[in-house]
Design an enzyme around this catalytic site. Structure first.
Site, mmCIF file in Angstrom:
data_model
loop_
_atom_site.group_PDB
_atom_site.id
_atom_site.type_symbol
_atom_site.label_atom_id
_atom_site.label_comp_id
_atom_site.label_asym_id
_atom_site.label_seq_id
_atom_site.Cartn_x
_atom_site.Cartn_y
_atom_site.Cartn_z
ATOM 1 N N GLY A 15 -21.773 39.894 73.333
ATOM 2 C CA GLY A 15 -21.645 39.936 74.786
ATOM 3 C C GLY A 15 -20.322 40.454 75.305
ATOM 4 C CG HIS A 112 -27.769 54.076 72.680
ATOM 5 N ND1 HIS A 112 -28.531 53.212 71.940
ATOM 6 C CD2 HIS A 112 -27.556 55.162 71.913
ATOM 7 C CE1 HIS A 112 -28.762 53.748 70.749
ATOM 8 N NE2 HIS A 112 -28.189 54.936 70.713
HETATM 9 C C1 GAR Z 1 -22.668 47.566 72.029
HETATM 10 O O1 GAR Z 1 -21.960 48.472 71.230
HETATM 11 C C2 GAR Z 1 -23.845 48.237 72.691
HETATM 12 O O2 GAR Z 1 -23.596 49.566 73.053
HETATM 13 C C3 GAR Z 1 -24.879 48.162 71.605
HETATM 14 O O3 GAR Z 1 -24.718 46.904 71.033
HETATM 15 C C4 GAR Z 1 -23.350 46.499 71.163
HETATM 16 C C5 GAR Z 1 -23.333 45.141 71.826
HETATM 17 O O4 GAR Z 1 -22.035 44.622 71.860
HETATM 18 N N1 GAR Z 1 -26.206 48.363 72.118
HETATM 19 C C6 GAR Z 1 -27.178 48.962 71.456
HETATM 20 O O5 GAR Z 1 -27.072 49.367 70.328
HETATM 21 C C7 GAR Z 1 -28.480 49.110 72.238
HETATM 22 N N2 GAR Z 1 -29.373 50.024 71.574
HETATM 23 P P1 GAR Z 1 -21.687 43.455 72.864
HETATM 24 O O6 GAR Z 1 -22.741 42.359 72.656
HETATM 25 O O7 GAR Z 1 -20.324 42.992 72.431
HETATM 26 O O8 GAR Z 1 -21.708 44.002 74.259
#
Ligand code: GAR
Length: 208
Positions: A15, A112
């Site tokens: 998150g 993404h």
């Molecule tokens: C982030 O890097 C986001 O871009 C990616 O997951 C991570 C979540 O980090 N999302 C995807 O890959 C969606 N296809 P976070 O929970 O620390 O924000």
């Protein structure tokens, strides 16, 4: 006076993007409030941060549902309790059904970790290294039924360095995510985004 908008943020894990948006919303005096943070995983680390900020949280655990349709219907009911103007997917690692996507058409954003349309799907940093690209990055886009596609709101690029690993690249891309995602959400809540023939037009900020 613009009406306050309700933002519901969906997470599956850490998150950090959600945190960046929460901090920016508080600091920037946005015409919006974070109405809720909802996770599909009870153990998502980001839930504790949201609770500590006094933001309502909820869990709709996908494991408890027999199929995608049932899960998405339950998730939609939970989201809609908070009357969202905008749903923000922030590391929400689920493939969404068409009715769910249609219900939030034009009011659901995703981030993404690649320069779409390159490298949709998982392990984007590994994909980028394997392809030998010199430039990688992140994309904020409106969610459509097409996985990891949809009208692009914002992108940030980072140079791929010799010797980069998946994690070193991920770290630099994530730092950019934390800049462009709050900015994109801000543009949405300030009514500055318009989708025109599948392309996003961003209006300049209105002077006070
Ligand atoms: C982030 O890097 C986001 O871009 C990616 O997951 C991570 C979540 O980090 N999302 C995807 O890959 C969606 N296809 P976070 O929970 O620390 O924000």
């Amino acid at each position: 006076m613009r009406a306050m908008k309700n933002i519901v943020i969906l997470i599956s894990g850490r998150g950090s993007n959600m945190q960046a948006i929460v901090h920016a919303a508080r600091a920037g005096g946005w015409p919006a409030r974070i109405a809720a943070v909802i996770s599909n995983r009870p153990d998502a680390a980001g839930l504790a941060f949201a609770q500590a900020q006094g933001i309502p949280t909820a869990v709709v655990a996908n494991r408890e549902f027999p199929n995608r349709e049932c899960f998405d219907a339950a998730l939609q009911r939970e989201i809609d309790r908070f009357a969202p103007d905008l749903v923000v997917l922030a590391g929400f690692m689920r493939i969404l059904t068409e009715p769910f996507v249609a219900h939030y058409a034009g009011r659901m954003l995703n981030i993404h970790p690649s320069l779409l349309p390159s490298f949709p799907g998982l392990a984007t940093h590994r994909q980028a290294l394997a392809a030998g690209v010199r430039v990688h990055g992140a994309t904020v886009h409106f969610v459509t039924a097409d996985l990891d596609h949809g009208p692009i709101v914002a992108q940030a690029a980072v140079a791929v360095e010799a010797g980069d690993t998946e994690s070193s690249l991920a770290e630099r891309v994530l730092a950019q995510e934390h800049i462009i995602y709050p900015e994109a959400v801000r543009c949405f809540v300030e009514d500055r985004l318009a989708i025109d023939n599948g392309l996003v037009r961003v209006a300049p900020p209105v002077q006070a």
